[in-house]
Design an enzyme around this catalytic site. Structure first.
Site, mmCIF file in Angstrom:
data_model
loop_
_atom_site.group_PDB
_atom_site.id
_atom_site.type_symbol
_atom_site.label_atom_id
_atom_site.label_comp_id
_atom_site.label_asym_id
_atom_site.label_seq_id
_atom_site.Cartn_x
_atom_site.Cartn_y
_atom_site.Cartn_z
ATOM 1 N N ARG A 195 6.048 -3.895 3.830
ATOM 2 C CA ARG A 195 5.659 -2.895 4.834
ATOM 3 C C ARG A 195 6.247 -3.222 6.201
ATOM 4 N NH1 ARG A 195 -0.430 -1.377 2.421
ATOM 5 N NH2 ARG A 195 0.493 -0.087 0.792
ATOM 6 N N HIS A 246 7.417 6.001 1.981
ATOM 7 C CA HIS A 246 7.507 4.913 0.987
ATOM 8 C C HIS A 246 6.727 3.661 1.410
ATOM 9 C CE1 HIS A 246 11.698 3.252 2.508
ATOM 10 N NE2 HIS A 246 10.832 3.351 3.473
ATOM 11 N N GLU A 247 6.457 2.811 0.434
ATOM 12 C CA GLU A 247 5.627 1.600 0.628
ATOM 13 C C GLU A 247 4.234 1.939 1.158
ATOM 14 O OE1 GLU A 247 6.221 -1.205 -0.506
ATOM 15 O OE2 GLU A 247 8.367 -1.128 -0.905
ATOM 16 N N GLY A 248 3.666 3.025 0.658
ATOM 17 C CA GLY A 248 2.338 3.446 1.111
ATOM 18 C C GLY A 248 2.479 4.465 2.227
ATOM 19 N N GLN A 290 -1.990 4.086 4.651
ATOM 20 C CA GLN A 290 -2.091 3.043 5.691
ATOM 21 C C GLN A 290 -3.349 3.237 6.541
ATOM 22 O OE1 GLN A 290 0.131 0.564 5.636
ATOM 23 N NE2 GLN A 290 1.275 1.618 4.028
#
Lengths: 605, 605
Positions: free
Chosen positions: A305, A447-449, A454
């Protein structure tokens, strides 16, 4: 193409003057790194970027990868880039000397990555994915598994991936259905499909090693039954490969590229749809223990992240310098004070509205970079520190991570958009690089959450965990900055404003925790807005740190440096005057009793 | 591709229930239009959009126009579209029966345009540009000039353009250098170059008629020396063409397509770089009187800017319906109240954060549409009304125009971005239409006067002109809405909030006019933010109008309509709770004494 993609001067300021990154060499792991060696790393990264990455910025965007005869073909220049990343030691630079690495602080590494990604983001994606996958192996896999794959990965010959997402499991990873069946030979037979796998297949590397989430048959439901496997695209006939394995020894491991996705941006890095084990012949190697896959993945999540935040800030910075260059060169209009049409036009950078747009970009992106390097520093201390110092760094890092991922990502989209606006009609054409930057920036809130995920992570987990200890530590850090700035007359107004806004954030947090006790859905309904509010306060803190250093350095500085420090002080002012003023409006909504979004019904849309 | 691009129900609500557009038939010009005929127009527009425009949405984006042998080649389907626009009477629908038109109210026409542009924006650009150019001719040109060109334009056979921008003259039109030299034969010889000319050349029409700004040699400097010319791409050998002129009679008028721009979006509509009179053989025909070109252009500017707002709202609406469809169909995750992983996943529309993103799109785009139709109504009254009623409409229209152009444009970019976010990773791929909508939306804050220019227009000109009379009229309108809503218990809180925010806007305006007296640059420095603040208040007013109608209709409504009205009321709540709360932050900045952007110096960036 713009001449400059980032500011080497700002990297020096952030690393040496604000963060004093050299302090890390008090830890034995980092003992060989001083200011001289750090600057050499940054200069080398800059040369690498200029020589290898910059020439392909436009080409990688225009010549999209294609799926041909079952393999994704990328631009031929990508092969050179990924191999040079490996050969020049950029993939394993963070790792120990024993592993062939340089024991480089992550803070310095991320500054180098920032320089490369500002120059050409999508070209840098494949090797950094390899780094992430290799790091998973060396952290959690048995030594023989690590030894089988990582030498090829460090050398840039084999691609690494994170293979998580499936058609029915994106944000909800607990719903993956890829299965793993144990065999008597120690490996597992993997079967399933994965989508959106970045660098999941391409012809610039000899092989791909997927770090893949799957469920061992008969295991627990949901997230508790997820395990992590190394699943190569090609394997050796029997057993594991070794460092000397040659491409001609590799045979198919029944991982088939079923499709390639065409995307809005980041076209240099293909994303693949993979079918695994269609012929029942895919071998996967368990990483670590069964059913711990998600926890392994999450231990790497902070790195992943943070990397997204760095990418987003890098692209936004490149767009800023492109806009700045254009604004200095483009004559249009006349000063409001003297509109005499017989006089020549002035460069648009003289217009207040253009300066506003440029300051917006500078303030958001340099503020973001400060936060990202600060978090990188915490990550370094968490990695090699001990005792209370380590724990403190871990807590701060975990707390700040959703912000460090999201603030640069969300503001990066707006910042690159402002860069287009500075260009006017020219910015809408492909003759200038800003439209590409805008398209590339749009992936980062996803992407990546996603940003929504978040927000839930920050408000629903990070704020309250460990009895709110992390929040207390962050407040200590912010208060220390405020205290040191409050005694400087030029900065006292900013210090007072930050104090007030920290108070607003605390009040909102208290209010929401009260809601949590009676209605968990309502508590989390506006988590995205809470994350936005927290981002404003945290980046305001970063700007006060930068302003304090700039203010102190200004009187004795060389004239060029005086310009630099004036710019920092004005950007800090801008942030407080134009950005931080949004905080009370967010706070008002967050404390409202009107549960609009919860009450809204599907049939009413 | 999404099934639905806009809501026919919402168009009926906005036109009939809120605006009561039928009231326009009290004017003789509009006497033939009642609710039945208006609905027929909308339904016909919908069929046109579905049959002709929808099938080409993706194709026009993927198959970009190319410059081949001096002519821009567009997708073959464009020819059918532009001809059908003409044949079906869409180009001259607004004009009088004598001109072959339908005397259609602009309000109804813009609703029809909205439906078409929601379906396929870039396909609609060429014919609507022809309409704008034809309208300039019929409004200002001598009858024989109008008669020479407009029949071909109305029929969709000849393209019309607005040819303003030059390499050195974008926002600063006073700096154009294209020249016009009178001849003894009545025409002028034109020489110069024009850039970014939308539909400036393409092979779907037989000819192009440029409405071109140029300076007659020896005339006054700056804006006062600009004249307007009709400059055809091809002409007849001598004299003017007539209605019967055939393509084979046309010869070159020395207007050369020097290049085509490749763009971020709107790829169905090419933009050209034109070289005019390189061989000294370009004939231009003066429109109206010499040196009045800019004033003619500006008299058409309201139509052009309103059209941009409509386009932006249309694209944002299409993205909203695409996101809504996806959110209803895509299962992912579980309710926060019950996360049992053994239960099936739920459609993402059940998550509060997704509802928030959808409500953001609904609230901004339906609010924008309300404002645009309101302005269209004022435009109709200004066009055919008389006396005080006409003057009132003109003043309100002029005042609101920068907002009606900018609010949909700026929020359209954010709204389409939210549509991508609802899709998650899928939204970043070209498998879904939202990335295209996002790209297409980005032109609107730029063309027909950038957002910065609109801010200067509002604060620097519109607020103060006629002694502030227009502002007084707008306040009257808003107060009337507030008064009618304040007596409805459900709406009283919104009415009170609007009252408060109108007060904030008035206070800011007073403050800035005080600044104007001593520092004109500082006064206008944050004009863009002032425009943003005014946009929030004006769209909040529109939402109160819509909410009042919905609240009144709710009790007796059919169940389907109850859902619709509930949706309206929730979107109004959303707007006040999540958007209007931004107003005080903007006001704070606008009243700050810290002149950050004015003080910032070029060397400090």
């Amino acid at each position: 193409m713009a001449k400059q993609a980032y500011s080497r001067r700002d990297l020096a300021f952030q690393l040496h003057e604000v963060l004093q990154v050299e302090r890390l060499n008090r830890f034995p792991y980092f003992k060989d790194h001083d200011r001289g060696s750090i600057d050499l790393v940054l200069d080398t990264a800059g040369q690498f970027a200029d020589q290898l990455l910059k020439p392909l910025l436009t080409e990688l965007d225009r010549q999209e990868p294609q799926l041909v005869d079952g393999t994704i073909r990328v631009h031929p220049g990508v092969k050179d880039i990924v191999h040079r990343f490996g050969q020049d030691g950029w993939i394993n630079a963070l790792f120990s000397y024993e592993e062939g690495g340089q024991q480089l602080p992550g803070t310095v590494y991320n500054a180098a990555v920032f320089a490369m990604q500002a120059t050409n983001y999508s070209a840098s994606v494949p090797p950094f994915l390899t780094l992430g996958a290799a790091n998973l192996l060396r952290s959690f896999a048995a030594p023989e598994l690590t030894a089988a794959f990582t030498p090829h990965m460090y050398a840039g010959r084999w691609q690494g991936t994170m293979a998580l997402t499936e058609p029915d499991a994106g944000s909800s990873l607990s719903d993956i259905s890829t299965s793993a069946e144990p065999t008597e030979d120690g490996y597992y037979r993997i079967r399933g499909q994965k989508i959106y796998i970045s660098s999941g297949d391409h012809d610039a590397c000899d092989n791909v090693v997927h770090l893949m989430l799957a469920k061992i048959k008969g295991g627990p439901a949901g997230a508790k039954g997820i395990s992590l496997f190394a699943v190569p695209r090609q394997r050796v006939a029997e057993g594991l490969p070794n460092e000397a394995t040659q491409p001609e020894e590799l045979i198919s491991n029944d991982v088939v590229t079923a499709g390639i996705y065409h995307k809005l941006g980041c076209k240099g890095a293909p994303i693949a749809h993979l079918m695994i084990g269609g012929d029942g012949d895919t071998r996967g190697y368990l990483v670590g223990e069964p059913n711990k896959g998600l926890s392994y993945m999450f231990q790497m999540m902070n790195e992943a992240r943070l990397a997204v935040g760095v990418s987003a800030a890098a692209i936004g910075t490149a767009a800023y310098y492109a806009a700045l260059e254009y604004a200095r060169a483009r004559p249009q209009g006349r000063p409001i004070a003297n509109r005499d049409v017989t006089q020549p036009q002035v460069p648009i950078i003289r217009h207040a509205d253009v300066k506003r747009m440029l300051l917006f970009q500078k303030a958001t992106m340099e503020g973001a970079l400060g936060l990202l390097l600060q978090c990188s520093y915490y990550m370094d201390v968490a990695r090699v520190g001990e005792g209370a110092e380590k724990e403190r760094a871990e807590l701060l890092l975990d707390l700040l991570m959703p912000i460090a991922k999201t603030y640069p990502s969300e503001m990066g989209v707006l910042s690159t958009s402002a860069a287009i606006q500075v260009h006017g009609g020219a910015g809408y054409t492909t003759d200038f690089p800003v439209e590409q930057f805008w398209r590339e920036s749009r992936i980062h809130p996803i992407h990546e959450g996603t940003t929504g995920i978040q927000g839930l992570d920050l408000l629903g987990r990070k704020i309250t965990q460990h009895g709110g200890k992390a929040v207390g530590l962050l407040l200590e850090e912010i208060q220390a900055t405020i205290a040191s700035a409050a005694v400087v007359s030029e900065l006292a107004p900013l210090a007072a404003q930050l104090t007030k806004n920290v108070g607003i954030l605390q009040q909102v947090t208290g209010h929401l925790l009260g809601v949590a006790a009676r209605d968990h859905e309502l508590f989390l309904a506006d988590a995205t807005l809470y994350l936005e509010l927290a981002g404003l306060v945290v980046v305001a803190w970063q700007w006060l740190r930068q302003a304090r250093v700039a203010q102190a350095a200004l009187p004795a500085a060389h004239p060029d440096d005086q310009n630099f420090y004036h710019g920092k002080l004005m950007a800090a002012q801008y942030f407080y005057e134009y950005e931080l003023v949004r905080a009370p409006g967010l706070a008002k909504r967050l404390q409202s009793a009107n549960a609009v979004t919860v009450a809204m019904q599907e049939a009413w849309f």
